[in-house]
Design a protein around this motif. Structure first.
Motif, PDB file in Angstrom:
ATOM      1  N   ASP A  60       0.828  -1.202   0.000  1.00  0.00           N
ATOM      2  CA  ASP A  60       0.000   0.000   0.000  1.00  0.00           C
ATOM      3  C   ASP A  60       0.866   1.257   0.000  1.00  0.00           C
ATOM      4  OD1 ASP A  60      -2.332  -1.495   0.060  1.00  0.00           O
ATOM      5  OD2 ASP A  60      -2.629  -1.262   2.219  1.00  0.00           O
ATOM      6  N   SER A  61       0.346   2.309  -0.629  1.00  0.00           N
ATOM      7  CA  SER A  61       0.979   3.621  -0.588  1.00  0.00           C
ATOM      8  C   SER A  61       0.223   4.497   0.394  1.00  0.00           C
ATOM      9  CB  SER A  61       0.940   4.269  -1.978  1.00  0.00           C
ATOM     10  OG  SER A  61       1.666   3.506  -2.896  1.00  0.00           O
ATOM     11  N   LEU A  62       0.889   5.544   0.885  1.00  0.00           N
ATOM     12  CA  LEU A  62       0.287   6.398   1.905  1.00  0.00           C
ATOM     13  C   LEU A  62       0.392   7.871   1.550  1.00  0.00           C
ATOM     14  CD1 LEU A  62       1.835   4.742   5.082  1.00  0.00           C
ATOM     15  CD2 LEU A  62      -0.381   4.270   4.059  1.00  0.00           C
ATOM     16  N   ILE A  63      -0.699   8.574   1.818  1.00  0.00           N
ATOM     17  CA  ILE A  63      -0.719  10.028   1.767  1.00  0.00           C
ATOM     18  C   ILE A  63      -1.166  10.475   3.154  1.00  0.00           C
ATOM     19  CG2 ILE A  63      -1.794  12.075   0.767  1.00  0.00           C
ATOM     20  CD1 ILE A  63      -2.237  10.287  -1.788  1.00  0.00           C
ATOM     21  N   VAL A  64      -0.327  11.257   3.816  1.00  0.00           N
ATOM     22  CA  VAL A  64      -0.634  11.745   5.155  1.00  0.00           C
ATOM     23  C   VAL A  64      -1.007  13.216   5.051  1.00  0.00           C
ATOM     24  CG1 VAL A  64       0.278  12.173   7.473  1.00  0.00           C
ATOM     25  CG2 VAL A  64       0.972  10.107   6.218  1.00  0.00           C
ATOM     26  N   LEU A  65      -2.161  13.557   5.611  1.00  0.00           N
ATOM     27  CA  LEU A  65      -2.608  14.943   5.674  1.00  0.00           C
ATOM     28  C   LEU A  65      -2.715  15.315   7.141  1.00  0.00           C
ATOM     29  CD1 LEU A  65      -5.428  14.833   2.963  1.00  0.00           C
ATOM     30  CD2 LEU A  65      -3.010  15.411   2.659  1.00  0.00           C
ATOM     31  N   ALA A  66      -1.920  16.280   7.564  1.00  0.00           N
ATOM     32  CA  ALA A  66      -1.838  16.650   8.978  1.00  0.00           C
ATOM     33  C   ALA A  66      -2.351  18.059   9.205  1.00  0.00           C
ATOM     34  CB  ALA A  66      -0.387  16.551   9.446  1.00  0.00           C
ATOM     35  N   ASP A  67      -2.821  18.301  10.419  1.00  0.00           N
ATOM     36  CA  ASP A  67      -3.277  19.653  10.742  1.00  0.00           C
ATOM     37  C   ASP A  67      -2.097  20.607  10.877  1.00  0.00           C
ATOM     38  OD1 ASP A  67      -2.420  18.576  13.211  1.00  0.00           O
ATOM     39  OD2 ASP A  67      -4.143  19.324  14.331  1.00  0.00           O
ATOM     40  N   ILE A  68      -1.039  20.189  11.570  1.00  0.00           N
ATOM     41  CA  ILE A  68       0.101  21.067  11.816  1.00  0.00           C
ATOM     42  C   ILE A  68       1.404  20.308  11.560  1.00  0.00           C
ATOM     43  CG2 ILE A  68       1.348  22.420  13.556  1.00  0.00           C
ATOM     44  CD1 ILE A  68      -1.324  22.834  14.988  1.00  0.00           C
ATOM     45  N   ILE A  69       2.231  20.847  10.675  1.00  0.00           N
ATOM     46  CA  ILE A  69       3.557  20.274  10.441  1.00  0.00           C
ATOM     47  C   ILE A  69       4.379  20.432  11.724  1.00  0.00           C
ATOM     48  CG2 ILE A  69       5.752  20.623   9.217  1.00  0.00           C
ATOM     49  CD1 ILE A  69       3.805  19.293   7.411  1.00  0.00           C
ATOM     50  N   GLY A  70       4.995  19.363  12.168  1.00  0.00           N
ATOM     51  CA  GLY A  70       5.841  19.404  13.357  1.00  0.00           C
ATOM     52  C   GLY A  70       5.099  19.168  14.658  1.00  0.00           C
ATOM     53  N   GLY A  71       3.760  19.041  14.603  1.00  0.00           N
ATOM     54  CA  GLY A  71       2.994  18.781  15.813  1.00  0.00           C
ATOM     55  C   GLY A  71       3.162  17.342  16.282  1.00  0.00           C
ATOM     56  N   SER A  72       2.842  17.111  17.538  1.00  0.00           N
ATOM     57  CA  SER A  72       2.978  15.770  18.118  1.00  0.00           C
ATOM     58  C   SER A  72       2.225  14.682  17.353  1.00  0.00           C
ATOM     59  CB  SER A  72       2.524  15.771  19.576  1.00  0.00           C
ATOM     60  OG  SER A  72       3.376  16.578  20.341  1.00  0.00           O
ATOM     61  N   PRO A  73       0.989  14.930  16.894  1.00  0.00           N
ATOM     62  CA  PRO A  73       0.306  13.864  16.154  1.00  0.00           C
ATOM     63  C   PRO A  73       1.087  13.435  14.907  1.00  0.00           C
ATOM     64  CG  PRO A  73      -1.277  15.519  16.821  1.00  0.00           C
ATOM     65  CD  PRO A  73       0.089  16.073  17.127  1.00  0.00           C
ATOM     66  N   LEU A  74       1.596  14.402  14.162  1.00  0.00           N
ATOM     67  CA  LEU A  74       2.319  14.064  12.936  1.00  0.00           C
ATOM     68  C   LEU A  74       3.667  13.422  13.241  1.00  0.00           C
ATOM     69  CD1 LEU A  74       2.612  13.974   9.907  1.00  0.00           C
ATOM     70  CD2 LEU A  74       3.444  16.336   9.971  1.00  0.00           C
ATOM     71  N   THR A  75       4.415  13.951  14.188  1.00  0.00           N
ATOM     72  CA  THR A  75       5.727  13.377  14.474  1.00  0.00           C
ATOM     73  C   THR A  75       5.609  11.963  15.053  1.00  0.00           C
ATOM     74  OG1 THR A  75       5.824  14.498  16.633  1.00  0.00           O
ATOM     75  CG2 THR A  75       6.864  15.620  14.761  1.00  0.00           C
ATOM     76  N   THR A  76       4.566  11.737  15.841  1.00  0.00           N
ATOM     77  CA  THR A  76       4.345  10.396  16.396  1.00  0.00           C
ATOM     78  C   THR A  76       3.952   9.424  15.281  1.00  0.00           C
ATOM     79  OG1 THR A  76       3.662  11.366  18.498  1.00  0.00           O
ATOM     80  CG2 THR A  76       3.065   9.065  18.118  1.00  0.00           C
ATOM     81  N   LEU A  77       3.086   9.876  14.367  1.00  0.00           N
ATOM     82  CA  LEU A  77       2.714   9.044  13.223  1.00  0.00           C
ATOM     83  C   LEU A  77       3.932   8.731  12.364  1.00  0.00           C
ATOM     84  CD1 LEU A  77       0.644   7.654  11.361  1.00  0.00           C
ATOM     85  CD2 LEU A  77       0.333   9.876  10.250  1.00  0.00           C
ATOM     86  N   CYS A  78       4.771   9.727  12.129  1.00  0.00           N
ATOM     87  CA  CYS A  78       5.978   9.501  11.318  1.00  0.00           C
ATOM     88  C   CYS A  78       6.899   8.467  11.967  1.00  0.00           C
ATOM     89  CB  CYS A  78       6.718  10.816  11.084  1.00  0.00           C
ATOM     90  SG  CYS A  78       5.887  11.901   9.914  1.00  0.00           S
ATOM     91  N   ASN A 110      -4.901   9.181  -9.708  1.00  0.00           N
ATOM     92  CA  ASN A 110      -4.641   9.706 -11.052  1.00  0.00           C
ATOM     93  C   ASN A 110      -3.366  10.520 -11.176  1.00  0.00           C
ATOM     94  OD1 ASN A 110      -7.090   8.606 -12.010  1.00  0.00           O
ATOM     95  ND2 ASN A 110      -8.190  10.335 -11.140  1.00  0.00           N
ATOM     96  N   LEU A 111      -2.951  11.173 -10.102  1.00  0.00           N
ATOM     97  CA  LEU A 111      -1.733  11.979 -10.126  1.00  0.00           C
ATOM     98  C   LEU A 111      -0.718  11.399  -9.152  1.00  0.00           C
ATOM     99  CD1 LEU A 111      -3.149  15.639 -10.119  1.00  0.00           C
ATOM    100  CD2 LEU A 111      -2.199  14.390 -12.053  1.00  0.00           C
ATOM    101  N   LYS A 112       0.539  11.532  -9.487  1.00  0.00           N
ATOM    102  CA  LYS A 112       1.615  11.004  -8.646  1.00  0.00           C
ATOM    103  C   LYS A 112       2.671  12.069  -8.402  1.00  0.00           C
ATOM    104  CE  LYS A 112      -0.049   6.798  -8.911  1.00  0.00           C
ATOM    105  NZ  LYS A 112      -1.242   6.675  -8.159  1.00  0.00           N
ATOM    106  N   GLY A 113       3.439  11.880  -7.358  1.00  0.00           N
ATOM    107  CA  GLY A 113       4.608  12.698  -7.074  1.00  0.00           C
ATOM    108  C   GLY A 113       4.330  14.185  -7.007  1.00  0.00           C
ATOM    109  N   GLU A 114       5.210  14.946  -7.655  1.00  0.00           N
ATOM    110  CA  GLU A 114       5.121  16.407  -7.617  1.00  0.00           C
ATOM    111  C   GLU A 114       3.833  16.933  -8.246  1.00  0.00           C
ATOM    112  OE1 GLU A 114       7.000  18.666  -5.988  1.00  0.00           O
ATOM    113  OE2 GLU A 114       7.985  16.905  -5.149  1.00  0.00           O
ATOM    114  N   ASP A 115       3.310  16.249  -9.258  1.00  0.00           N
ATOM    115  CA  ASP A 115       2.042  16.687  -9.865  1.00  0.00           C
ATOM    116  C   ASP A 115       0.905  16.612  -8.848  1.00  0.00           C
ATOM    117  OD1 ASP A 115       3.188  17.208 -12.340  1.00  0.00           O
ATOM    118  OD2 ASP A 115       2.744  15.200 -13.116  1.00  0.00           O
TER     119      ASP A 115
END
Length: 142
Positions: A60-78, A110-115
């Protein structure tokens, strides 16, 4: 499968998933939503992530959408994704709003990477503007 992971402080991610269901109900099973509860430690949150992340397969591939970059939820998920060997493959975007999440769900196949990144972030940014209501002279007579 390409999973979307919504991660936030509080119930924002879960509420966003509920709103997305109104638009993309047929893809809602591809969305994982987790939120850090008020007063919850990062270690407790890491434990909360185990069950939803168990849905992810090796291919599986993953796209993560976070509320705040650097916040505890995102860093813990990472950290959790790193332990799974999935961090390097994940596309991670911050500052999520409904238009951004909706476009991510609709465009992920339908779109990948930078696009993909450029389009989704562009749509999110273009949705941020003032909504001005002006009085119409004709409406005043009603």
């Amino acid at each position: 499968m390409i999973h979307i992971i919504l991660v936030s402080h509080g119930d924002f991610a879960k509420g966003l998933k509920t709103s997305l269901a109104m638009f993309v109900g047929d893809k809602i099973d591809q969305i994982i939503a987790v939120g850090l509860k008020n007063g919850e430690s990062a270690d407790q949150f890491a434990e909360d992530l185990q069950l939803p992340l168990a849905e992810i397969n090796n291919d599986d591939s993953l796209i993560v959408l976070a509320d705040i970059i650097g916040g505890s939820p995102l860093t813990t998920l990472c950290s959790a994704l790193s332990k799974m060997g999935k961090l390097d493959e994940a596309t991670i975007l911050g500052g999520v709003n409904l238009p951004m999440a909706l476009n991510a769900v609709l465009l992920k196949d339908n779109l990948k990477g930078e696009d993909f990144i450029k389009t989704v972030l562009g749509e999110a940014q273009s949705s941020l503007r003032e909504f001005k209501v002006t009085a119409n002279d004709e409406d005043d007579d009603i």
